[in-house]
Design an enzyme around this catalytic site. Structure first.
Site, mmCIF file in Angstrom:
data_model
loop_
_atom_site.group_PDB
_atom_site.id
_atom_site.type_symbol
_atom_site.label_atom_id
_atom_site.label_comp_id
_atom_site.label_asym_id
_atom_site.label_seq_id
_atom_site.Cartn_x
_atom_site.Cartn_y
_atom_site.Cartn_z
ATOM 1 C CE1 TYR A 1 68.363 35.062 18.889
ATOM 2 C CE2 TYR A 1 66.797 33.355 18.297
ATOM 3 C CZ TYR A 1 67.276 34.274 19.209
ATOM 4 O OH TYR A 1 66.680 34.419 20.433
ATOM 5 C CB ALA B 1 69.234 29.067 21.104
ATOM 6 N N GLY C 1 67.016 28.701 12.437
ATOM 7 C CA GLY C 1 66.991 29.593 11.273
ATOM 8 C C GLY C 1 65.846 30.586 11.395
HETATM 9 C C1 FMN Z 1 61.240 31.435 27.829
HETATM 10 C C2 FMN Z 1 61.240 31.008 26.387
HETATM 11 C C3 FMN Z 1 62.455 30.910 25.692
HETATM 12 C C4 FMN Z 1 62.470 30.530 24.340
HETATM 13 N N1 FMN Z 1 63.677 30.343 23.697
HETATM 14 C C5 FMN Z 1 63.687 29.829 22.426
HETATM 15 C C6 FMN Z 1 64.901 29.420 21.801
HETATM 16 O O1 FMN Z 1 65.979 29.449 22.398
HETATM 17 N N2 FMN Z 1 64.845 28.972 20.520
HETATM 18 C C7 FMN Z 1 63.662 28.853 19.843
HETATM 19 O O2 FMN Z 1 63.670 28.425 18.682
HETATM 20 N N3 FMN Z 1 62.490 29.187 20.427
HETATM 21 C C8 FMN Z 1 62.469 29.653 21.698
HETATM 22 N N4 FMN Z 1 61.267 29.902 22.326
HETATM 23 C C9 FMN Z 1 60.001 29.723 21.579
HETATM 24 C C10 FMN Z 1 59.372 28.356 21.867
HETATM 25 O O3 FMN Z 1 60.138 27.309 21.321
HETATM 26 C C11 FMN Z 1 57.939 28.270 21.296
HETATM 27 O O4 FMN Z 1 58.000 28.427 19.917
HETATM 28 C C12 FMN Z 1 57.012 29.319 21.897
HETATM 29 O O5 FMN Z 1 57.115 29.316 23.302
HETATM 30 C C13 FMN Z 1 55.558 29.064 21.509
HETATM 31 O O6 FMN Z 1 55.140 27.830 22.010
HETATM 32 P P1 FMN Z 1 54.132 27.697 23.274
HETATM 33 O O7 FMN Z 1 52.948 28.537 22.954
HETATM 34 O O8 FMN Z 1 53.836 26.239 23.349
HETATM 35 O O9 FMN Z 1 54.856 28.204 24.458
HETATM 36 C C14 FMN Z 1 61.245 30.268 23.674
HETATM 37 C C15 FMN Z 1 60.035 30.343 24.395
HETATM 38 C C16 FMN Z 1 60.028 30.702 25.732
HETATM 39 C C17 FMN Z 1 58.702 30.755 26.464
#
Ligand code: FMN
Ligand code: SF4
Length: 647
Positions: free
Chosen positions: A162, A53, A158
């Site tokens: 946030y 983001a 969305g």
């Molecule tokens: C360190 C970190 C930062 C994240 N920052 C965001 C973000 O800025 N915007 C967002 O929509 N999701 C964010 N997420 C969520 C990820 O996009 C994702 O939905 C979440 O990690 C679950 O997926 P995974 O199990 O493959 O890690 C973040 C995840 C992690 C691990």
């Protein structure tokens, strides 16, 4: 193989080469390091990366990527150029953090209303119509910068509570004007934002929208409600990415190893299956087999694998080449990635290079001089050292006094929700076998073996040992009367590692460290139906694990769902055969808790004996892992990688 995944997907005017994505993740990296981090994942075969983001407005300027001014455009150009050799599309998620913007001196948070975010101690300012117009305009301008910088798509956040969600959600929006109340009114802000962005980027530039499938917040919106919202918006965007949870239930966004693989799918599918446009899902999807099944079954068109690609950036290429067994597994603690990022120190428990790609190659280079190296200890540190040394071409001999490798990681394999931790030592073991490391089990290495061995380098990864006689942290000069009674055990005894605990009816677990050990022992005892009082030196168990609202939250829920009472901020005074006496730290007030079984979880005794003898005999050696006094797998693996790369 993986036919459903390796099938391009058209999003507006852009073709995404495969269905493996990395959904947005905001990391505590410098802009240069973020480029290096992203480039390595592009090289690893990912089809689409959405950069974490980026704030659209001066009231939302959260680092590292801020799309609120033209100053960001040259950075986009550098990122695009760095990834150009690889077939990966680059999108940018843009966002106004609203009430979730971390507080800074002189800054007022802006939101749909005066609803404070649980991680930010500010009551936000309610947006007026003029302020809304300004923010909507800033989304359009930010999207224009993304496009001018050469990025290939833009996504609106969305989700997660946030600003857009602060308007959408019935749990967060209490306005009584045209932006609050009815669904039509709550959708007005996101509709205006989408229109502003589309007007700026045009119809051929992919525009995605990230929503959650469930706020997981009382009074909020659930899967059917979000399916309805997504259906109303789908004609205006090119894809919808579905996530789960908000700041009020932070752990749902990136749930930990206690949650099943694909834990978001039951809610995500309610939304994705209601839509006619491309969709993306995520949530502990750790293998291409799983991802392929999701796409093949029609549950989604793209699968995001964030933590899987942090742990092994090459998961896509390795799996596609038939080497899925060579993929380094994510252990799912979220300690290095989410916890690290939240504390300004992004990394990964299992991948020492994560976030360090500007300074460390993904795998080590060949050593200029081949050496014969002895490693003593086959826990995570010893195994990672052996792997790295063998990759560099050294001749490696690894000894462990036990009959199996894995060290402390192997002791939790029998605990519900902890098996993922063992996956990393199992993987390391299989890697070092593949790389030809000589493994000697049941081998107690004494100093004589080292002195006459002819090894060029010696690495001691001898670990630590649970020991009830180690002093209590807050009162190191006072021993605990009764700590040597026969009903006093270590967490290791509970886990059946070394000794074995006889568990009675009333168990007191005393947590002096604030790390995961007391939690894991308690989870095991909960599964066995014990009545437990968990006494901790900290304000809550696991308090010293980074970012507990994510990393220990699910464990806490399981524990408190069992027969567990918490006693925080306390020290142990004495143990008798029938009870323990504890007192509040710094308060002269004691409490007696009946206990027929006591589990003392204190700091480990670092196994430094061999190191001290070698030191006295003037024999040079390296020490890595818990022998250095830490109890931290991430640190152990990192130390191992660094020492082994320097030999
Ligand atoms: C360190 C970190 C930062 C994240 N920052 C965001 C973000 O800025 N915007 C967002 O929509 N999701 C964010 N997420 C969520 C990820 O996009 C994702 O939905 C979440 O990690 C679950 O997926 P995974 O199990 O493959 O890690 C973040 C995840 C992690 C691990
Ligand atoms: S820190 Fe842990 S959860 Fe995060 S990517 Fe690495 S192994 Fe996975």
């Amino acid at each position: 193989m993986y036919d459903a995944l390796f099938n391009p997907l058209q999003l507006a005017g852009v073709s995404v080469p495969n269905r493996i994505a990395r959904s947005a993740h905001l990391l505590s990296l410098s802009l240069d390091d973020l480029i290096a981090y992203t480039r390595v994942r592009a090289a690893g075969g990912v089809g689409l990366s959405v950069i974490g983001a980026a704030g659209v407005h001066s009231t939302s300027a959260r680092l590292p990527v801020v799309a609120a001014t033209d100053a960001i455009i040259p950075w986009y150009e550098q990122l695009v150029e760095a990834c150009a050799p690889y077939d990966m599309r680059l999108f940018q998620q843009i966002n106004h953090f609203g009430a979730a913007m971390p507080s800074a001196p002189g800054i007022q948070n802006w939101s749909s209303g005066p609803v404070p975010n649980p991680t930010v101690s500010l009551v936000p300012r309610t947006l007026t119509k003029d302020m809304i117009d300004e923010i909507v305009g800033s989304y359009g301008a930010a999207a224009g910068r993304v496009k001018r910088g050469g990025m290939q798509g833009v996504e609106l956040n969305g989700a997660h509570g946030y600003l857009i969600a602060q308007f959408l959600s019935t749990a967060l929006n209490f306005r009584d004007d045209e932006y609050g109340g009815s669904l039509e009114n709550r959708l007005r802000f996101v509709n205006e934002v989408i229109d502003a962005v589309r007007a700026e980027v045009g119809p051929e530039f992919p525009l995605g929208l990230r929503l959650v499938a469930d706020d997981v917040l009382p009074g909020g919106i659930g899967p059917d409600g979000y399916a309805e919202i997504a259906k109303l918006l789908q004609h205006k965007v090119d894809y919808i990415s579905v996530s789960l949870g908000t700041y009020w239930k932070f752990s749902k966004i990136f749930s930990t190893m206690e949650s099943p693989l694909g834990y978001e799918m039951p809610t995500s599918e309610v939304v994705t299956r209601a839509l006619d446009i491309p969709t993306m899902v995520t949530g502990r999807i750790m293998t291409l087999d799983h991802a392929n099944h999701i796409v093949e079954s029609g549950a989604a068109d793209m699968v995001s694998m964030v933590r899987a690609t942090i742990a092994d950036p090459e998961i896509v290429n390795k799996s596609r080449a038939g080497n899925a067994h060579r993929v380094r597994p994510c252990t799912g603690t979220s300690i290095g990635c989410t916890g690290g990022s939240a504390t300004g120190n992004f990394g990964c428990v299992v991948n020492a290079t994560a976030g360090q790609e500007s300074r460390m190659s993904l795998e080590p280079e060949a050593a200029p001089v081949k050496k014969k190296v002895l490693i003593v200890g086959g826990g995570p540190a010893g195994l990672e050292a052996a792997r790295t040394l063998a990759l560099r071409g050294h001749e490696v001999e690894l000894h462990d006094m036990r009959k199996e490798l894995g060290g402390q990681a192997s002791m939790v394999s029998g605990v519900r929700a902890r098996a993922d931790l063992t996956s990393i030592t199992q993987w390391l073991e299989s890697e070092i076998k593949e790389l030809g490391v000589t493994i000697k089990l049941n081998s107690f290495v004494d100093p004589d073996m080292v002195v006459d061995s002819g090894f060029d380098e010696i690495i001691l990864a001898t670990g630590g040992t649970a020991d009830t006689s180690i002093p209590q942290t807050m009162v190191p000069g006072v021993s605990i009367p009764g700590s040597d009674l026969p009903h006093v055990f270590t967490a290791w005894d509970v886990l059946g590692y070394g000794g074995r605990a006889n568990i009675g009816k009333n168990v007191v677990v005393f947590d002096d460290t604030g790390n995961f050990e007391a939690i894991t022992a308690t989870l095991k005892l909960v599964d066995e139906g014990a009545k437990i009082t968990l006494v901790t030196r900290s304000d809550m168990p696991g308090a010293r694990v980074p970012f507990p609202s994510v990393t220990t939250a699910v464990s806490r829920e399981i524990m408190l769902g069992g027969d567990v009472e918490l006693v925080p901020a306390s020290q142990m005074v004495k143990i008798t055969p029938e009870a323990v006496t504890v007192r509040w730290i710094d308060v002269d007030k004691e409490r007696v808790i009946p206990a027929d079984t006591v589990i003392l979880v204190n700091w480990h005794h670092p196994n430094r004996e061999l190191s001290e003898i070698l030191h006295d005999e003037g024999i040079a050696h390296h020490t890595i892992g818990d022998v250095n006094g830490s109890q931290d797998m991430q640190r152990a693996i990192k130390e191992a990688a660094l020492v082994a790369r320097a030999i």
